[in-house]
Motif scaffolding. Sequence first.
Motif, mmCIF file in Angstrom:
data_model
loop_
_atom_site.group_PDB
_atom_site.id
_atom_site.type_symbol
_atom_site.label_atom_id
_atom_site.label_comp_id
_atom_site.label_asym_id
_atom_site.label_seq_id
_atom_site.Cartn_x
_atom_site.Cartn_y
_atom_site.Cartn_z
ATOM 1 N N ILE A 56 -11.225 -4.135 2.189
ATOM 2 C CA ILE A 56 -10.191 -3.535 1.335
ATOM 3 C C ILE A 56 -10.226 -4.165 -0.058
ATOM 4 N N GLU A 59 -10.176 -2.410 -3.837
ATOM 5 C CA GLU A 59 -9.194 -2.698 -4.897
ATOM 6 C C GLU A 59 -9.905 -3.148 -6.179
ATOM 7 N N GLU A 74 -5.565 4.358 -0.612
ATOM 8 C CA GLU A 74 -4.485 3.389 -0.333
ATOM 9 C C GLU A 74 -3.799 3.752 0.988
ATOM 10 N N GLU A 116 0.834 -1.210 0.000
ATOM 11 C CA GLU A 116 0.000 0.000 0.000
ATOM 12 C C GLU A 116 0.870 1.262 0.000
ATOM 13 N N HIS A 129 -5.901 2.460 3.672
ATOM 14 C CA HIS A 129 -5.729 1.011 3.810
ATOM 15 C C HIS A 129 -4.500 0.696 4.662
#
Length: 148
Positions: A130, A134, A50, A17, A53
């Motif tokens: 997550i 994505e 990101e 990430e 995340h």
Amino acid sequence: MSSDRVVELLRKAYGDEIETVMNYQTNAIVLDGVRAEEIKESLQDDIQEELAHSEQLGQRLKQLGARPPSSMEFTPRQESLQAPADSTDVPAVINGVLEAEEGAIETYRELIDAAQEAGDPVTEDLAVTILSDEEAHRTEFRGFQKEY
Ligand SMILES: [Fe+2]
Ligand SMILES: [Fe+2]
């Protein structure tokens, strides 16, 4: 409690990430041209996601008695996301993004399986959430790819 495999995958995902944040930002700055504008904006939006995340993964590692890696423990992997020599080469960046998102999707699928095996529903739930982000990123960039 969670397995070593879960911790290993969380740490790998954390590094990925952070590397993604670096490369999306670099590409968003480097790209030139009218056709690049939409890609640059999309990259800027994804950078924030990101980064979020990585924060969530890091906090989960801490809850498991582990910690996220620092930079000296980190191995870069995103060769295809290096900023292209030609700053108008938008397709190269789109392909790099798609490869990075595919890699992330694969890692989160592995993490879901490992967390399930370890009886760790909290990590599993985080990985599922997550993963859905994505997959949305991949869909967005597949759309861009159709234009080129
Ligand atoms: Fe991500
Ligand atoms: Fe992503």
